[in-house]
Write a protein that holds these residues in place. Structure first.
Motif, PDB file in Angstrom:
ATOM      1  N   VAL A  65       0.837  -1.198   0.000  1.00 60.52           N
ATOM      2  CA  VAL A  65       0.000   0.000   0.000  1.00 60.52           C
ATOM      3  C   VAL A  65       0.875   1.253   0.000  1.00 60.52           C
ATOM      4  CG1 VAL A  65      -1.732   1.328   1.268  1.00 60.52           C
ATOM      5  CG2 VAL A  65      -1.913  -1.170   1.166  1.00 60.52           C
ATOM      6  N   ARG A  66       0.670   2.106  -0.993  1.00 53.24           N
ATOM      7  CA  ARG A  66       1.322   3.423  -1.054  1.00 53.24           C
ATOM      8  C   ARG A  66       0.341   4.424  -0.478  1.00 53.24           C
ATOM      9  NH1 ARG A  66       2.792   4.591  -6.958  1.00 53.24           N
ATOM     10  NH2 ARG A  66       3.771   6.436  -6.014  1.00 53.24           N
ATOM     11  N   ASN A  67       0.708   5.012   0.633  1.00 54.69           N
ATOM     12  CA  ASN A  67      -0.218   5.855   1.403  1.00 54.69           C
ATOM     13  C   ASN A  67      -0.780   6.996   0.551  1.00 54.69           C
ATOM     14  OD1 ASN A  67      -1.491   6.045   3.906  1.00 54.69           O
ATOM     15  ND2 ASN A  67      -0.156   7.704   4.561  1.00 54.69           N
ATOM     16  N   GLU A  68      -2.110   7.084   0.563  1.00 55.57           N
ATOM     17  CA  GLU A  68      -2.880   8.103  -0.150  1.00 55.57           C
ATOM     18  C   GLU A  68      -2.830   7.932  -1.673  1.00 55.57           C
ATOM     19  OE1 GLU A  68      -2.368  12.132   1.162  1.00 55.57           O
ATOM     20  OE2 GLU A  68      -2.080  11.568   3.254  1.00 55.57           O
ATOM     21  N   ILE A  69      -2.190   6.878  -2.159  1.00 56.46           N
ATOM     22  CA  ILE A  69      -2.165   6.579  -3.599  1.00 56.46           C
ATOM     23  C   ILE A  69      -3.106   5.421  -3.906  1.00 56.46           C
ATOM     24  CG2 ILE A  69      -0.763   5.935  -5.593  1.00 56.46           C
ATOM     25  CD1 ILE A  69      -0.107   8.693  -4.477  1.00 56.46           C
ATOM     26  N   ASN A  70      -2.879   4.271  -3.246  1.00 56.92           N
ATOM     27  CA  ASN A  70      -3.759   3.122  -3.452  1.00 56.92           C
ATOM     28  C   ASN A  70      -4.368   2.618  -2.145  1.00 56.92           C
ATOM     29  OD1 ASN A  70      -1.648   1.697  -2.225  1.00 56.92           O
ATOM     30  ND2 ASN A  70      -0.779   1.077  -4.194  1.00 56.92           N
ATOM     31  N   GLY A  71      -4.256   3.397  -1.088  1.00 55.90           N
ATOM     32  CA  GLY A  71      -4.818   3.034   0.201  1.00 55.90           C
ATOM     33  C   GLY A  71      -4.277   3.939   1.289  1.00 55.90           C
ATOM     34  N   LEU A  72      -4.583   3.591   2.531  1.00 55.48           N
ATOM     35  CA  LEU A  72      -4.143   4.375   3.684  1.00 55.48           C
ATOM     36  C   LEU A  72      -3.556   3.427   4.729  1.00 55.48           C
ATOM     37  CD1 LEU A  72      -7.346   6.608   3.964  1.00 55.48           C
ATOM     38  CD2 LEU A  72      -5.101   7.374   3.156  1.00 55.48           C
ATOM     39  N   VAL A  73      -2.488   3.847   5.384  1.00 54.84           N
ATOM     40  CA  VAL A  73      -1.818   3.023   6.396  1.00 54.84           C
ATOM     41  C   VAL A  73      -1.728   3.818   7.698  1.00 54.84           C
ATOM     42  CG1 VAL A  73       0.288   1.763   6.995  1.00 54.84           C
ATOM     43  CG2 VAL A  73      -0.457   1.868   4.604  1.00 54.84           C
ATOM     44  N   PHE A  74      -2.024   3.145   8.812  1.00 59.20           N
ATOM     45  CA  PHE A  74      -1.835   3.769  10.122  1.00 59.20           C
ATOM     46  C   PHE A  74      -0.945   2.892  10.985  1.00 59.20           C
ATOM     47  CE2 PHE A  74      -5.327   0.900  10.928  1.00 59.20           C
ATOM     48  CZ  PHE A  74      -5.214   0.531  12.270  1.00 59.20           C
ATOM     49  N   ARG A  75      -0.321   3.492  11.970  1.00 53.92           N
ATOM     50  CA  ARG A  75       0.577   2.755  12.856  1.00 53.92           C
ATOM     51  C   ARG A  75      -0.222   1.817  13.747  1.00 53.92           C
ATOM     52  NH1 ARG A  75       2.630   7.811  12.855  1.00 53.92           N
ATOM     53  NH2 ARG A  75       1.730   8.331  14.898  1.00 53.92           N
ATOM     54  N   ASN A  76       0.291   0.628  13.931  1.00 53.50           N
ATOM     55  CA  ASN A  76      -0.374  -0.417  14.698  1.00 53.50           C
ATOM     56  C   ASN A  76      -0.834   0.095  16.065  1.00 53.50           C
ATOM     57  OD1 ASN A  76      -1.266  -2.931  15.549  1.00 53.50           O
ATOM     58  ND2 ASN A  76       0.771  -3.637  16.154  1.00 53.50           N
ATOM     59  N   GLN A  77      -2.118  -0.065  16.346  1.00 56.66           N
ATOM     60  CA  GLN A  77      -2.756   0.270  17.614  1.00 56.66           C
ATOM     61  C   GLN A  77      -2.786   1.770  17.905  1.00 56.66           C
ATOM     62  OE1 GLN A  77      -2.291  -2.683  20.899  1.00 56.66           O
ATOM     63  NE2 GLN A  77      -0.524  -3.431  19.725  1.00 56.66           N
ATOM     64  N   ASN A  78      -2.489   2.602  16.911  1.00 59.11           N
ATOM     65  CA  ASN A  78      -2.526   4.050  17.109  1.00 59.11           C
ATOM     66  C   ASN A  78      -3.955   4.533  16.841  1.00 59.11           C
ATOM     67  OD1 ASN A  78      -2.306   6.920  16.800  1.00 59.11           O
ATOM     68  ND2 ASN A  78      -0.098   6.671  16.487  1.00 59.11           N
ATOM     69  N   ILE A  79      -4.741   4.599  17.894  1.00 61.74           N
ATOM     70  CA  ILE A  79      -6.168   4.932  17.761  1.00 61.74           C
ATOM     71  C   ILE A  79      -6.353   6.357  17.260  1.00 61.74           C
ATOM     72  CG2 ILE A  79      -8.314   5.244  19.069  1.00 61.74           C
ATOM     73  CD1 ILE A  79      -7.237   2.921  20.890  1.00 61.74           C
ATOM     74  N   GLY A  80      -5.500   7.290  17.724  1.00 63.74           N
ATOM     75  CA  GLY A  80      -5.612   8.675  17.297  1.00 63.74           C
ATOM     76  C   GLY A  80      -5.396   8.838  15.803  1.00 63.74           C
ATOM     77  N   GLN A  81      -4.393   8.130  15.267  1.00 66.26           N
ATOM     78  CA  GLN A  81      -4.126   8.225  13.837  1.00 66.26           C
ATOM     79  C   GLN A  81      -5.244   7.581  13.027  1.00 66.26           C
ATOM     80  OE1 GLN A  81      -0.600   6.198  12.436  1.00 66.26           O
ATOM     81  NE2 GLN A  81      -0.344   7.598  10.712  1.00 66.26           N
ATOM     82  N   LEU A  82      -5.758   6.451  13.494  1.00 64.90           N
ATOM     83  CA  LEU A  82      -6.870   5.794  12.806  1.00 64.90           C
ATOM     84  C   LEU A  82      -8.103   6.696  12.807  1.00 64.90           C
ATOM     85  CD1 LEU A  82      -8.261   3.419  11.452  1.00 64.90           C
ATOM     86  CD2 LEU A  82      -8.560   2.364  13.699  1.00 64.90           C
ATOM     87  N   LYS A  83      -8.396   7.298  13.950  1.00 66.99           N
ATOM     88  CA  LYS A  83      -9.530   8.232  14.048  1.00 66.99           C
ATOM     89  C   LYS A  83      -9.383   9.370  13.030  1.00 66.99           C
ATOM     90  CE  LYS A  83     -10.934  12.068  16.933  1.00 66.99           C
ATOM     91  NZ  LYS A  83     -10.566  12.842  18.139  1.00 66.99           N
ATOM     92  N   LYS A  84      -8.188   9.936  12.927  1.00 66.32           N
ATOM     93  CA  LYS A  84      -7.943  11.043  12.005  1.00 66.32           C
ATOM     94  C   LYS A  84      -8.183  10.622  10.562  1.00 66.32           C
ATOM     95  CE  LYS A  84      -4.301  14.292  10.582  1.00 66.32           C
ATOM     96  NZ  LYS A  84      -2.887  14.710  10.801  1.00 66.32           N
ATOM     97  N   LEU A  85      -7.677   9.441  10.185  1.00 63.16           N
ATOM     98  CA  LEU A  85      -7.848   8.962   8.811  1.00 63.16           C
ATOM     99  C   LEU A  85      -9.314   8.664   8.505  1.00 63.16           C
ATOM    100  CD1 LEU A  85      -4.700   6.686   8.533  1.00 63.16           C
ATOM    101  CD2 LEU A  85      -5.094   8.839   7.325  1.00 63.16           C
ATOM    102  N   LEU A  86     -10.054   8.150   9.489  1.00 63.81           N
ATOM    103  CA  LEU A  86     -11.484   7.924   9.302  1.00 63.81           C
ATOM    104  C   LEU A  86     -12.207   9.250   9.070  1.00 63.81           C
ATOM    105  CD1 LEU A  86     -12.275   5.255  12.059  1.00 63.81           C
ATOM    106  CD2 LEU A  86     -12.318   4.899   9.593  1.00 63.81           C
ATOM    107  N   ALA A  87     -11.907  10.239   9.918  1.00 67.74           N
ATOM    108  CA  ALA A  87     -12.569  11.538   9.800  1.00 67.74           C
ATOM    109  C   ALA A  87     -12.259  12.200   8.457  1.00 67.74           C
ATOM    110  CB  ALA A  87     -12.126  12.443  10.955  1.00 67.74           C
ATOM    111  N   GLN A  88     -11.005  12.101   8.027  1.00 70.34           N
ATOM    112  CA  GLN A  88     -10.627  12.695   6.748  1.00 70.34           C
ATOM    113  C   GLN A  88     -11.297  11.979   5.581  1.00 70.34           C
ATOM    114  OE1 GLN A  88      -6.349  12.439   7.083  1.00 70.34           O
ATOM    115  NE2 GLN A  88      -6.170  14.513   7.909  1.00 70.34           N
TER     116      GLN A  88
END
Length: 498
Positions: free
Chosen positions: A423-446
């Motif tokens: 996965v190339r971030n923002e090209i063919n998908g999105l990647v977040f750091r393992n168990q990083n809830i804050g980063q996952l929340k941000k990507l969901l909101a965006q």
């Protein structure tokens, strides 16, 4: 010998056949719902009560061996009395307890002992429709296409058998493989090669017929090594054998125990369904069919325009798959953002973690928990969502991520999943750091707010599928590695004959 069996789920149902009921003092389970009930006529007690029973050993029938063993030791159980199901060969196996072997599309045992050229045996732990079993099924079809005679063997029966036999592929269901070594499996001879799938075969391979070449294809993360029989793994001879893994996570896991193993990378292939046209999936089921032709088409487009964003996480609800991480990220979204989306939790939901997720999700109307669904429903879901979420804490190469890419659906994926490598971030998908809830929340909101062109990401994700996970890519890589293994093994056989 008197037993306590700790765990009453899937692996209890697989291994209970090896115990006489009169020898089982009790079943033990952490589930409050099961405690105080009877399963197969045997009382289920809580772990704190184990000392109320007379027993010789406690057998853990679960992959959560480390935590369950620690739990027992904390309760005062001696470590030498705790066994995992991988230790049952040394504990109870003898030829006297052999069970019947079932042959399908084969007249009898003698029917698979003819020394026919190019005969290959494929062995899997079960005949479910799970990733490893299907990967080996696809390998079987490729071998047949290339002129080999294939037999598909399994420890456990299941729905895949009908698919195999329906295509004329011989099947052997041998429950003895749950305990036996290769030396003790007397029907396994006359093959040019044996290909074993998953870590479940490490005891089987610990004592081999060295004249039969072996390929061992590993799909397992380190989690599945918690209860392995380390003596058995160390006994596996590193000759006349080739090791394959579905990515770096599986490779790292086996090499933690056997650093001397040379491991080749082999991704699985995902077979496309017959009709790859995008359907409207859930939209079709929810809307009123009140028009036809152009008028109906315009109505559908209007509905798509104003519908909620759809996300899905698909897989067994358990700690390793990380659905609780996603739940926490959803909980932390602002209500204004969250109400613009729907989150589908799809998969087996009977685990302890699933119960916790279900309870918490009752407060969030945007979460829909479907339970387990069939293949047709999975296709419908993948054709109807905007983004697949894979929040795994550890996952070698989740099949559902490749399936999503096949459907031109991008993935929001943890970097602890092997697929993140593609996965190339923002090209063919999105990647977040393992168990990083804050980063996952941000990507969901965006994603919900429209920052990303998910349709374009999906087109690029489809290209990843075609290059790495398509059947064409799999066949090419599989046959290259298979040919290398056949050459290596042929040389080894010649040396043995000399």
């Amino acid at each position: 010998m008197r037993f306590l069996l700790f765990g009453t789920g899937e692996y209890y149902n697989r291994y209970k056949i090896w115990f006489d009921k009169k020898d089982i003092a009790a079943l033990v389970d952490n589930s409050k719902e099961k405690q105080g009930t009877f399963i197969d006529g045997i009382f289920v007690t809580e772990p704190q009560n184990v000392h109320a029973y007379e027993y010789d050993v406690i057998v853990i029938l679960s992959f959560y061996f480390r935590s369950m063993k620690s739990q027992l030791i904390d309760l005062g159980v001696e470590e030498c009395r705790i066994y995992h199901f991988y230790g049952l060969h040394d504990l109870i196996y003898s030829p006297a307890i052999k069970r019947k072997i079932y042959y399908y599309n084969i007249p009898s045992q003698s029917g698979i002992q003819d020394k026919e050229q190019k005969r290959i045996l494929l062995l899997n732990q079960d005949l479910t429709l799970g990733g490893p079993a299907l990967a080996l099924y696809h390998a079987a079809k490729i071998l047949i296409k290339n002129g080999f005679h294939v037999v598909y063997g399994s420890m456990i029966d299941g729905p895949l058998r009908e698919i195999l036999t329906g295509e004329g592929i011989p099947v052997v269901v041998d429950e003895n493989l749950l305990l036996e070594t290769m030396e003790e499996s007397d029907w396994i001879n006359g093959y040019q090669m044996v290909l074993c799938n998953t870590i479940n075969f490490h005891v089987f391979l610990s004592k081999r017929r060295m004249e039969i070449p072996v390929v061992w294809w590993l799909h397992d993360a380190m989690f599945f090594y918690e209860g392995v029989n380390q003596k058995a793994i160390k006994r596996i001879e590193n000759r006349n054998i080739k090791i394959w893994a579905v990515g770096p996570i599986s490779k790292k896991a086996i090499q933690a125990f056997r650093p001397d193993f040379c491991v080749e990378n082999l991704l699985y292939g995902i077979e496309e369904p017959g009709n790859q046209n995008k359907s409207l999936g859930f939209i079709d089921k929810k809307r009123e069919h009140s028009g036809t032709g152009m008028q109906e088409k315009a109505s559908i487009q209007e509905e798509i325009r104003f519908r909620k964003m759809r996300f899905a996480v698909i897989g067994y609800i358990e700690e390793r798959k990380g659905q609780d991480i996603l739940l926490q990220a959803i909980q932390e979204l602002s209500p204004d953002i969250r109400k613009k989306a729907e989150f589908y939790f799809v998969g087996q939901n009977t685990s302890e973690m699933a119960r916790r997720v279900i309870k918490a999700a009752k407060e969030i109307p945007e979460i829909i928990i479907t339970g387990p669904v069939g293949r047709e429903a999975i296709e419908n879901i993948l054709n109807s969502i905007d983004l697949l979420i894979c929040p795994s804490r550890e996952d070698p190469m989740p099949t559902v991520a490749a399936e999503a890419m096949m459907h031109a659906v991008p993935c929001l994926i943890s970097d602890a999943a092997g697929t993140a490598e593609y996965v190339r971030n923002e090209i063919n998908g999105l990647v977040f750091r393992n168990q990083n809830i804050g980063q996952l929340k941000k990507l969901l909101a965006q994603s919900i707010s429209g920052k990303y062109d998910l349709a374009e990401m999906g087109k690029n994700a489809r290209k990843v599928y075609e290059e790495y996970f398509s059947m064409k890519a799999f066949e090419r890589r599989f046959m290259d590695l298979f040919s290398e293994a056949a050459c290596l093994c042929s040389g080894e056989q010649e040396r043995n004959e000399q």
